[in-house]
Scaffold this active site. Structure first.
Site, PDB file in Angstrom:
ATOM      1  N   GLU A 156       0.755  -1.240   0.243  1.00 40.44           N
ATOM      2  CA  GLU A 156      -0.089  -0.091   0.084  1.00 40.44           C
ATOM      3  C   GLU A 156       0.953   1.271  -0.039  1.00 40.44           C
ATOM      4  O   GLU A 156       0.821   2.037   0.833  1.00 40.44           O
ATOM      5  CB  GLU A 156      -1.011  -0.005   1.214  1.00 40.44           C
ATOM      6  CG  GLU A 156      -1.997  -1.179   1.280  1.00 40.44           C
ATOM      7  CD  GLU A 156      -2.960  -1.041   2.198  1.00 40.44           C
ATOM      8  OE1 GLU A 156      -2.795  -0.208   3.453  1.00 40.44           O
ATOM      9  OE2 GLU A 156      -3.943  -1.675   2.119  1.00 40.44           O
ATOM     10  N   GLU A 316      -6.907  -7.895  -0.235  1.00 35.36           N
ATOM     11  CA  GLU A 316      -7.110  -7.730   1.372  1.00 35.36           C
ATOM     12  C   GLU A 316      -8.470  -7.088   1.558  1.00 35.36           C
ATOM     13  O   GLU A 316      -8.971  -6.143   0.763  1.00 35.36           O
ATOM     14  CB  GLU A 316      -6.113  -6.693   2.022  1.00 35.36           C
ATOM     15  CG  GLU A 316      -4.600  -7.183   2.254  1.00 35.36           C
ATOM     16  CD  GLU A 316      -3.969  -6.141   2.896  1.00 35.36           C
ATOM     17  OE1 GLU A 316      -4.463  -5.363   3.773  1.00 35.36           O
ATOM     18  OE2 GLU A 316      -2.823  -6.013   2.607  1.00 35.36           O
TER      19      GLU A 316
HETATM   20  C1  GAL Z   1      -4.066  -2.620   5.551  1.00 32.92           C
HETATM   21  C2  GAL Z   1      -2.604  -3.102   5.399  1.00 32.92           C
HETATM   22  C3  GAL Z   1      -2.649  -4.435   6.342  1.00 32.92           C
HETATM   23  C4  GAL Z   1      -3.457  -4.226   7.421  1.00 32.92           C
HETATM   24  C5  GAL Z   1      -4.896  -3.868   7.028  1.00 32.92           C
HETATM   25  C6  GAL Z   1      -5.534  -3.940   8.459  1.00 32.92           C
HETATM   26  O1  GAL Z   1      -4.383  -1.306   5.039  1.00 32.92           O
HETATM   27  O2  GAL Z   1      -1.967  -3.268   4.204  1.00 32.92           O
HETATM   28  O3  GAL Z   1      -1.081  -4.567   6.725  1.00 32.92           O
HETATM   29  O4  GAL Z   1      -2.566  -3.162   8.446  1.00 32.92           O
HETATM   30  O5  GAL Z   1      -4.883  -2.662   6.602  1.00 32.92           O
HETATM   31  O6  GAL Z   1      -6.808  -3.221   7.847  1.00 32.92           O
END
Ligand code: GAL
Length: 661
Positions: A156, A316
C-alpha cells in the site's frame, strides 16, 4: 486495444483464496495447525513476508533466510502457494537508527520516529538502495521455489516526505515538468502574493507555512510523491524480474476511502500487461449512508478500471471489524460471503483477506481475521470455509472478464486539485460524488468502470463525469460524443487546467462542448435544496448558467440564468450538463437512457456477468435485500450444482452464480 491479460496468476488453479500469513508471529507448533486449517478451508494462496524485514536482515550486513525458507517449504509441502512480499514497507528499527535520514519528515518539519511501520522517506538514497538489494536477494533465492506463485512489492504505497532529500528530488522533478524557473513561476502563478522564485534553492516541498499555500505547489507535490512511489515500485519490480523472469508481480493498491495517495492511472503501464497484475485492498467503511454492498461494488469497479478491464485480485479485505476503525462495527452473518462474491463478480480472481490468523499482539491484535481469536469453532471460520468451498466451485470463472457499457470518469489529479484549499465550497469534493453516482447506477443494475478521461472511451454507451474539476481540453470527450456516445457532466467541471489555473470563460475546458456559459457559482449551504422547474432538486452547488447552443431540459425556479439541465446533440451522440448536484439521480439516469440489462430486477439484487472470450458466461446474483427476488436467467447454479430457471426466486441474503445456457 492491447490484448487482454486474462491469466494473471497462472500457477493458482481456479480462483485464489487466502490472506496475509504472518507465521513469524507464532511458535512453530502453530504452523502445522495453520496448514491443516488452511487445507480445511480451501486456502490456496497466502501473502507472506509482508512485514518481515527484521527477521531476514536483522542487522547491517546480516542475512538470515532460515525462517522464510521454512515458511516457503511448509507452504510447498502443504499445497498452498505464496504471494511472496519484499517486506520493504517496514524497515526495522536498526535500519532507522543506522540511517536516521531515512525516517520521514512531516510538513511541520518533525522527523518521525521508528516504532510503527512505513517509516521511510521514498527519496532517501540509502532506503532506495536497500529495497532494491532486498528485492534482488529474495528474487535470487526464491525464483524457483515450488511455492512461489507471484511477487508482492511493498505494501500500500502512500508515504510522502518533506525532508531535504525530498526538496532536492522535487526540484529535479519540477525542472523536468516545467523546464526552468520561469516555467515554474508561470505554472504556479507566483506573481500572486509575491511568491516569485529567483533561485531553485528557494523551492520547498509543502512544509507548514504562514497562510494558505500555493495550490499549484500542493498539486505538483502530490504528483511528484506519486511518481517517487512508482519509481520505488519499479526499482523493486525490475530487480525481481532480473532473477525471476515470467513470474507475476504486483503491489496492493488501496481503494478504501478516497484512495488518492497515488495517481494509480500513471502506474497502469507498470502494473498491467504481461507478468503484472493489479491487486487492491478494500476495507469497507462503517457509517456509510450509501451502504456496504454498493461500497464493495465501487471498490471493485474502481480496481477493474485500474486493471484496464483485465481480471485483478482483491488482495485484502476484512472478515469482520478493522482494528484502525474507532468504535465497533461488525459485518452481519453472511456479509463476508456476499461481499467476496461481489468482488469476484466484478473481476477479482479470488478473495483474499488481512489476515489468516488474528495476531495476539501488536497494533492490529483486535483486527478481524479468517481464523479469529475465537478459533475454528466460530461463525467467522465457518463462513470462511463456506467461501473456500464456493470459490473452488467457481474455478471455471477464472480468466473471464466484465464488459461494462457505462463508465464514470475518475482523474486523480482532478480529485487532488478539487481538494486544495481556497475552494468556493468545501463540500464540492470529488470522491463522495463519484460514490453517489456509482451507487445510483448500481441501484439501476448498471455496471460501471471507473476510468481516466483521457483513455479510450469508445466501448461505453454512457460516460458520466460527476465532478471533473480539472481538465485541460475536451478533445477526447468530444471525439467520444461525436462517435455516438452520451456524456453527462456534473457541475463545477472543466474549471481549471492542469496547473490549477482557472480557464478563461467558464467552464473553460467544457463550455464549447456543452454549448453553455457559466456566469456565476452559487454554492448551496448544507441541508438546503434548490428547486428545478421539472420537479427535480439540486443541492451543494448551483450555477447561474446560460445556454449558448444547447437545449434547456430544466431550469432553476429562482435563478436568473437560462437553465439548470442542458442537453446538446453533437455528431452521433449527445452531451448533458448539470448546473447543480441533482439530489435524486434516478430520474436523470432514466432521462439519459441508461438502464441495466435487467431493468425489472429489484434494487439490491446485484446482477453482474463475467464472460470468457469463447462465449461461456456466468451471471452472479447476490440478493442484498430482505425480500425474495427472481433472477431472470437460465442455466446451472455453480454454487449448488442445480439447474436454474428464470422463475426461481433468490432468497434474502442468498447468492447464485449461474453458468448461462
Ligand atoms: C491494510 C494493510 C494491512 C493491515 C490492514 C488492516 O491497509 O495493508 O497490513 O494493516 O490494513 O486493515
Amino acid at each position: 486495444m492491447a490484448p487482454r491479460n486474462t491469466d494473471i496468476i497462472p500457477t493458482v488453479e481456479g480462483l485464489a483464496f487466502g490472506g496475509d500469513y504472518n507465521p513469524e508471529q507464532w511458535p512453530r507448533e502453530t504452523w502445522d495447525e495453520d496448514l491443516r486449517l488452511m487445507r480445511e478451508a480451501g486456502v490456496n494462496l497466502v501473502s507472506v513476508n509482508i512485514f518481515a524485514w527484521a527477521g531476514i536482515n536483522p542487522g547491517p550486513g546480516e542475512w538470515d533466510f532460515t525462517q522464510l525458507d521454512a515458511i516457503m517449504d511448509l507452504l510447498a509441502a502443504g499445497g498452498v502457494q505464496a504471494d511472496l512480499a519484499t517486506s520493504t514497507a517496514s524497515p526495522p528499527p536498526w535500519f532507522s537508527q543506522a540511517h536516521p535520514e531515512t525516517l520521514p519528515v512531516n510538513p511541520e518539519g518533525v522527523r518521525l520516529n521508528s516504532g510503527a511501520r512505513a517509516e521511510y522517506c521514498p527519496h532517501a538514497p540509502v532506503y532506495r538502495a536497500a529495497v532494491v538489494d532486498m528485492a534482488s536477494r529474495l528474487a535470487e533465492r526464491y525464483a524457483d521455489h515450488p511455492a512461489l506463485a507471484m511477487w508482492h512489492v511493498g505494501n500500500e504505497y502512500y508515504r510522502s516526505c518533506t525532508c531535504d532529500f525530498a526538496a532536492e528530488a522535487f526540484r529535479a522533478w519540477l525542472t523536468e515538468r516545467h523546464g526552468d524557473l520561469d516555467g515554474l513561476n508561470r505554472a504556479w502563478g507566483t506573481t500572486f502574493w509575491s511568491q516569485t522564485y529567483s533561485d531553485w534553492s528557494q523551492v520547498l516541498p509543502p512544509r507548514i507555512c504562514a497562510e494558505t499555500p500555493n495550490p499549484g505547489l500542493l498539486l505538483d507535490f502530490r504528483r511528484f510523491s506519486s511518481d517517487a512511489l512508482l519509481a520505488l515500485f519499479r526499482s523493486e519490480a525490475e530487480a525481481i524480474e532480473a532473477h525471476s523472469p515470467g513470474k507475476p508481480i504486483t503491489t496492493n493498491f488501496m481503494v478504501t476511502g478516497n484512495f488518492t495517495g497515488a495517481d494509480y492511472h500513471r502506474w497502469r503501464e507498470h502494473t498491467t500487461g504481461p507478468n503484472r497484475l493489479v491487486a487492491s485492498d478494500h476495507y469497507l467503511l462503517p457509517d456509510d449512508p450509501i451502504g456496504w454492498p454498493a461500497q464493495a461494488a465501487f471498490g471493485a469497479d474502481a480496481t477493474r478500471g485500474l486493471a484496464d478491464g483485465d481480471p485483478w485480485l482483491l488482495m485484502e479485505q476484512s472478515t469482520n471489524s478493522s482494528a484502525w476503525r474507532r468504535g465497533y462495527f461488525a459485518k452481519r452473518p453472511g456479509d463476508l460471503l456476499r461481499h467476496s462474491l461481489s468482488y469476484v463478480a466484478r473481476g477479482s480472481e479470488g478473495a483474499m483477506f488481512f489476515q489468516w490468523r488474528a495476531s495476539r499482539y501488536g497494533a492490529e491484535r483486535y483486527h478481524s481475521a479468517m481464523l479469529p481469536h475465537g478459533g475454528p469453532d466460530s461463525r467467522v471460520f465457518r463462513e470462511v470455509k463456506q467461501l473456500g468451498a464456493w470459490l473452488k466451485l467457481l474455478g471455471e470463472v477464472k480468466g473471464s472478464t466484465v464488459d461494462s457499457r457505462a463508465a464514470i470518469l475518475l482523474d486523480f489529479n482532478s480529485c487532488w486539485a478539487a481538494d486544495t484549499p481556497g475552494q468556493p465550497s468545501s463540500d464540492m469534493t470529488t470522491y463522495p460524488e463519484l460514490r453517489r453516482w456509482h451507487a445510483a447506477l448500481w441501484r439501476r443494475g448498471v455496471t460501471t468502470d471507473l476510468v481516466n478521461p483521457e483513455w479510450d472511451l469508445s466501448r461505453y454507451t454512457h460516460v458520466f463525469a460527476p465532478h471533473l474539476y480539472l481538465l485541460d481540453d475536451d478533445a477526447n470527450l468530444r471525439a467520444y460524443v461525436e462517435r455516438g456516445g452520451t456524456l453527462v457532466v456534473g457541475p463545477y467541471s472543466g474549471i481549471v487546467d492542469s496547473n490549477d489555473h482557472v480557464h478563461p470563460g467558464l467552464p473553460g475546458a467544457l463550455g464549447g462542448l456543452m454549448g453553455i456559459r457559466v456566469e456565476e457559482f452559487v454554492p448551496v449551504p448544507k441541508g438546503d435544496k434548490v428547486a428545478l422547474d421539472n420537479g427535480w432538486e439540486g443541492e451543494t452547488w448551483s450555477e447561474v448558467t446560460h445556454a449558448l447552443d444547447a437545449e434547456v431540459v430544466a431550469d432553476f425556479k429562482d435563478y436568473p440564468g437560462t437553465g439548470a439541465v442542458f442537453r446538446r446533440r453533437l455528431g452521433d451522440g449527445e452531451v448533458w450538463y448539470l448546473a447543480t448536484r441533482i439530489t435524486d439521480l434516478d430520474p436523470l439516469l432514466a432521462a439519459v437512457g441508461v438502464t441495466g440489462e435487467f431493468p425489472e430486477a429489484p434494487e439490491n439484487l446485484e446482477l453482474v456477468r463475467r464472460s470468457h472470450e469463447d462465449g461461456r458466461s456466468y451471471l452472479f446474483a447476490i440478493n442484498h435485500s430482505d425480500a425474495p427476488a427472481n433472477v431472470p436467467a437460465a442455466g446451472r447454479d455453480l454454487l449448488t450444482g442445480n439447474p436454474w430457471a428464470p422463475t426461481r426466486p433468490l432468497e434474502p441474503g442468498e447468492c447464485a452464480v449461474i453458468r448461462e445456457d
